[in-house]
Design an enzyme around this catalytic site. Sequence first.
Site, PDB file in Angstrom:
ATOM      1  N   SER A 201       0.887  -1.211  -0.105  1.00 42.29           N
ATOM      2  CA  SER A 201      -0.028  -0.012  -0.025  1.00 42.29           C
ATOM      3  C   SER A 201       0.865   1.004   0.003  1.00 42.29           C
ATOM      4  CB  SER A 201      -1.049  -0.037   1.268  1.00 42.29           C
ATOM      5  OG  SER A 201      -1.858   0.825   1.035  1.00 42.29           O
TER       6      SER A 201
ATOM      7  N   ASP B 199      -9.713  -3.619  -5.600  1.00 40.55           N
ATOM      8  CA  ASP B 199      -9.072  -2.794  -4.469  1.00 40.55           C
ATOM      9  C   ASP B 199      -9.650  -1.363  -4.701  1.00 40.55           C
ATOM     10  OD1 ASP B 199      -7.482  -1.535  -2.892  1.00 40.55           O
ATOM     11  OD2 ASP B 199      -5.765  -2.358  -3.430  1.00 40.55           O
TER      12      ASP B 199
ATOM     13  N   HIS C  33      -8.345  -4.902  -1.256  1.00 40.03           N
ATOM     14  CA  HIS C  33      -6.995  -4.142  -0.702  1.00 40.03           C
ATOM     15  C   HIS C  33      -6.286  -5.080  -0.054  1.00 40.03           C
ATOM     16  CE1 HIS C  33      -4.518  -0.957  -0.046  1.00 40.03           C
ATOM     17  NE2 HIS C  33      -4.397  -0.991   1.248  1.00 40.03           N
TER      18      HIS C  33
END
Length: 705
Positions: free
Chosen positions: A556, A643, A675
């Site tokens: 991320s 995501d 995600h």
Amino acid sequence: MTDTLEPPLPRAASRPVVRRHHGDDVEDRYEWLRDKDDTEVIAHLERENAYADARTAHLEAQRERIFDEIKARTLETDLSVPIRRGQWWYYGRTHEGRQYGIQCRAPLASPDDWTPPELSPDTVVPGEQILLDGNVEAEGHEFFSLGSFEVSADGALMLYGVDVAGDERYTIRVREIATGDLLPDEIPDTFAGASFSPDGRFIVYTTVDDAWRPDTVWLHELGTPVSADRKLHHEADERYWVGAGFTRSDRYLVIEAGSSITSEQWLVPADDLEAEPRVVWPRTEGVEYDVSHAVVDGRDVLYILHNHEALDFELVRVSAEDPTGERHVVLPHEPGRRLLGLSTFRDWAVIGYRREGLARLGLLDYATGDVSEIAFDEPLYSAGTGGNAEWAPPVLRLGYGSFVTPGTVYDYDVAGGELLLRKRQPVLGGYDPDDYAQSRVWATADDGTQVPISLVWKRSFGEAGATPRPVHLYGYGSYEHSIEPGFSVARLSELDRGVVFAVAHVRGGGEMGRQWYEDGKLLAKRNTFTDFVACARHLVDAGYTTPDRMVAEGGSAGGLLMGAVANLAPELFAGILAAVPFVDALTTILDPSLPLTVIEWDEWGDPLHDPEVYAYMKSYTPYENVREDVRYPRILAVTSLNDTRVLYVEPAKWVARLREVGADALLKCEMVAGHGGVSGRYNSWKERAYELAWLFDTLGVADPA
């Protein structure tokens, strides 16, 4: 026998578009990959997956071994430690061969029963009720995630929110526990975290706007149509998200609006939820605060943790009826002691704070304001509260662990000051924590700042740093999020192969206090990247490893870190593993229509309106800074089609650009996931086995004897 031909290297078509901002024109050849409804985009992602599968086919046997190791160390049929709420003990079950957990409860032995029953998988729990079986709910779906789960205070009703796509949009349903019947109330497209009101008449929930920002808090009365739900609060400012929850005392509903740097909260009496919300402190730009309710000397008070002229936060107490009136300072601001959060109970409170790089817990005496820190034996550990549903318990439920100590549940006897062990995560196969070691060392950043590095290794391979060893270096460094010393069963597969696992606690995280975060965001973001490079160089210079034996990993915002260090110091790493990586950061943060962009301006800056921020972000965003003059390490980028936080297009574009300069880059895209990756514990183990097999292959690590 026919040889299997490797599929051709996927080459995304070049379809240039020009981005124009602040007098700067940028040609983007791969922006067309953003349209996931385009059949050619899906076809390209499928070609990428086929190519990644072919390139890693030789690792299949090792992937299976790693998966089997994780599985063999895990007690597949197990139960969590029960949590007391009302007249019931609530707990979760897992069963061998089943992907998802099962939510259960059993009645208390007596009203004075505060010792959780010692449950075992092979015994029948008297009076047990199965509330929700995730395996049943997931039938017919490739993806399943539970975003809300709560039982009403009287124990009669249960609500649960389910996502079956991975896009974090949950449908709330309500079930009558005694009969198992679903009520007609069904609320689609909600955010996670719905709650029953204390009387069980209402559900408080949140919805999101088109940019996936939680922006509205709603009140639903059971038995009425969703179209009649009352809007408790709508946040028009696109920089803010909203949430809501009831105080542990059940006295108030607290509605919160917050950006990365500012917050505002409102109170609604829990016995009059249709009353107008009452603001606690009006929002002031740059001031964050959090509210907890308590009763002290018979008066309703609010404990407020805030950072007004207090960088590492201060704790004050005010009247619940007049929160903007006189403030009593309970814990004054103390530089280097970052106050993190307060949980209030009837007779005392527990405060979390960070000092010297570790999160700590202390009991707050309402009468004196004194804090008694709860002591733990290990030099590196993580500890936090959880599972404390009751208002007046004699014990405090804690979670504890370290790099070498499996996850542990304690009850802390407040009166006696004693930690009562309730459960330690079983690790099968004869795990002995004494076979492993953990330590912390320090690297020197470019500006002289000392950056902590946590290390864990297996002792039988010798002391870390005695001879160069393979190293797996992990980093994050954003949102003041701290990487805590935590245990991982999957990580044992690394340590048992002689790999040293390391965490670079870089600026932008919160490990060393609020200033640590401030020094790694906005126009200081480059410190995050150069800190990580300094940590990698320290591990090489101090003899822990060599560049050809080190792999970096981040996900991320940590994936942004991976892309940045790949450009800054590709020579330091044999490989880089980037999970759902935020590698096209400037394009994303320039577009306010994309999920979360405007909220993110407090973290990264606003390049849309500020040319200085634009130029600064352009200087580091990985996709736009791929270099032609270097040899990149091997790269594995992992993403998910659904995501909503970091769109799949970012790593897809990044890998396409890396291919232009001859980098050995693979893209693995889960076509039904979000995600957090795939759902289901066995699926997640397989996903991690895939990543670790690639990591071991990159490091040249052999299987243990």
